[in-house]
Scaffold this active site. Structure first.
Site, PDB file in Angstrom:
ATOM      1  N   SER A  48       0.796  -1.234   0.000  1.00  0.00           N
ATOM      2  CA  SER A  48       0.000   0.000   0.000  1.00  0.00           C
ATOM      3  C   SER A  48       0.826   1.280   0.000  1.00  0.00           C
ATOM      4  CB  SER A  48      -0.954   0.020   1.188  1.00  0.00           C
ATOM      5  OG  SER A  48      -0.225  -0.093   2.385  1.00  0.00           O
ATOM      6  N   ASP A 353      -3.215   7.999   8.079  1.00  0.00           N
ATOM      7  CA  ASP A 353      -4.257   7.164   8.693  1.00  0.00           C
ATOM      8  C   ASP A 353      -3.718   6.253   9.796  1.00  0.00           C
ATOM      9  OD1 ASP A 353      -2.802   5.328   7.267  1.00  0.00           O
ATOM     10  OD2 ASP A 353      -4.421   4.711   5.933  1.00  0.00           O
ATOM     11  N   HIS A 356      -0.170   4.816   7.092  1.00  0.00           N
ATOM     12  CA  HIS A 356       0.400   5.393   5.867  1.00  0.00           C
ATOM     13  C   HIS A 356       0.613   6.886   6.038  1.00  0.00           C
ATOM     14  CE1 HIS A 356      -2.329   1.983   4.880  1.00  0.00           C
ATOM     15  NE2 HIS A 356      -1.257   1.568   4.259  1.00  0.00           N
TER      16      HIS A 356
END
Ligand SMILES: *[C@@H]1O[C@H](CO)[C@@H](O)[C@H](O)[C@H]1NC(C)=O
Ligand SMILES: *[C@@H]1O[C@H](CO)[C@@H](O)[C@H](O)[C@H]1NC(C)=O
Ligand SMILES: *[C@@H]1O[C@H](CO)[C@@H](O)[C@H](O)[C@H]1NC(C)=O
Ligand SMILES: *[C@@H]1O[C@H](CO)[C@@H](O)[C@H](O)[C@H]1NC(C)=O
Length: 385
Positions: A48, A353, A356
């Site tokens: 991610s 978040d 990240h």
């Protein structure tokens, strides 16, 4: 330790995930001073930190498919785990390439002519079967590990070099920049989030994870890759989600920045092994393997947040979360659930978040990757082929 159980549906759990992200960003509006990059395409692999739409294409209810993801740049969710661009996007801008097409969203070979992004959020270096054998819950572990991503790449290369296959594919490989990672942190995260033993199960994974990255690197070199970026992992002890997961009453467990020493030490252990591996890879002098120091890049930002426009008090706090000491009490920032804990200005925050980074933080890191501060050696510019 994990706070996942409060999240009920398996789907939502899957979203959660895993990827920690730290990336980097390069200067979007300010092409690298050295400029003059000559790469005609870029291909990226990872999780991610780098995913620009693969996970949401097979998992449309993943967190990154909802606001406020994408609120700063693009203005809508794109599948990126950030409020905007990632390191890979800033790199593409610096190379004067279009943003890479997420592999699962491309339709024809032409969509990948200037590059493709094979990174999938929550994915791992080791194959899914490894986690199955260990009895881990697979709902959050996608079957798109590094080996799978490489197979996807081989297919793309094959379709791009259709006529004089051998020579054409060698040429494409030589003119491309490869971003191998960040990959590997989820191999650890999935274990951490499922309460597995650090000493018995997680730490011993490091050589296996590094071996997988070594294999992938060699596979690309054998196919003709000449320039590859291989990022290390960020200081896990400074990641809000981990700070929340492993609280300690002993002040000695924290360094002077407030990060968990043992976890940062673990990140260094991984990064050291990665560096050793890169140095040991057999290659000819035309191949440049470049280590990207995401660890030092992150730490430097956290050490003096004001230097880059971040606020000191938000250095270890997520912009978007569901409360708790680091605003990282649950696994994701997701639209409605978190509206009350969404910061007004993400550019003042490092963590987006809890897992990240914000676009602003990725941008700072990418700039350092491009100017050579966090890349060893510096990314070659000019035409080397
Ligand atoms: C190396 O990577 C390839 C994917 O290109 C995979 O098929 C192979 O099993 C890997 N080998 C090892 C030892 O991991
Ligand atoms: C991990 O441990 C915590 C605390 O004991 C517990 O609340 C949580 O449900 C566990 N998570 C998993 C996935 O086993
Ligand atoms: C740091 O990591 C090294 C290498 O794994 C280990 O030997 C050492 O005990 C660790 N130190 C701490 C404080 O965790
Ligand atoms: C958020 O709220 C809107 C409007 O109330 C609703 O349509 C949407 O489905 C909600 N999204 C999520 C992820 O719950």
């Amino acid at each position: 330790m994990a706070h996942y159980s409060s999240v009920s549906s398996a789907m939502i759990r899957s979203l959660i995930l895993l990827a920690c992200a730290w990336g980097a960003a390069v200067a979007s509006h300010q092409p690298a001073a050295s400029g003059g990059y000559c790469y005609t395409s870029m291909f990226s692999f990872g999780d991610s930190i780098t995913d620009t739409g693969n996970q949401v294409s097979f998992f449309p209810t993943a967190p990154a498919a909802s606001p406020p993801y994408g609120e700063t740049f693009f203005g809508h969710p794109t599948g990126r785990y950030s409020d905007g661009r990632l390191v890979v996007d800033f790199l593409a801008e610096a190379l004067r390439l279009p943003y890479l097409t997420a592999f699962l969203r491309g339709k024809t070979a032409e969509d990948f002519r200037r590059g493709a992004n094979f990174a999938v959020s929550a994915s791992t270096a080791l194959g899914q079967e490894f986690f199955r054998a260990r009895g881990l819950d697979l709902t959050i572990i996608p079957p798109f590990s590094l080996d799978v991503q490489l197979e996807w790449f081989k297919g793309v290369l094959h379709s791009l070099a259709s006529t004089n296959h051998q020579q054409e594919s060698k040429d494409i490989m030589a003119r491309s920049l490869f971003l191998m990672g960040e990959i590997g942190i989820n191999d650890y995260n999935h274990h951490f989030f499922q309460n597995r033993s650090f000493t018995a199960e997680i730490k011993p994974l490091v050589p296996m994870v590094i071996a997988k990255i070594a294999n992938a690197t060699k596979v690309l070199i054998d196919l003709g890759a000449k320039t590859m970026l291989v990022p290390g992992i960020p200081p896990m002890g400074c990641i809000p989600r981990f700070l929340n997961l492993f609280p300690s009453k002993n002040p000695n467990d924290y360094d002077k920045l407030g990060c968990l020493k043992w976890l940062n030490n673990f990140s260094q252990y991984h990064n050291h092994a990665l560096n050793q591996m890169l140095h040991g890879i057999h290659r000819d002098t035309k191949v440049t393997l470049i280590y990207l120091d995401y660890y030092e890049a992150m730490l430097k930002i956290i050490r003096s947040p004001q230097h880059n426009g971040f606020t000191k008090k938000s250095a270890l706090t997520a912009c978007c979360g569901v409360g708790g000491p680091y605003n990282a009490g649950s696994l994701v920032c997701n639209g409605n659930a978190t509206a009350s804990n969404l910061c007004p200005d993400p550019s003042r925050y490092i963590s987006w978040d809890g897992l990240h980074l914000t676009e602003a933080a990725y941008h700072v890191i990418a700039r350092g990757v491009l100017d050579g501060t966090y890349s060893r050696p510096t990314i070659p510019s000019g035409c080397t082929y």
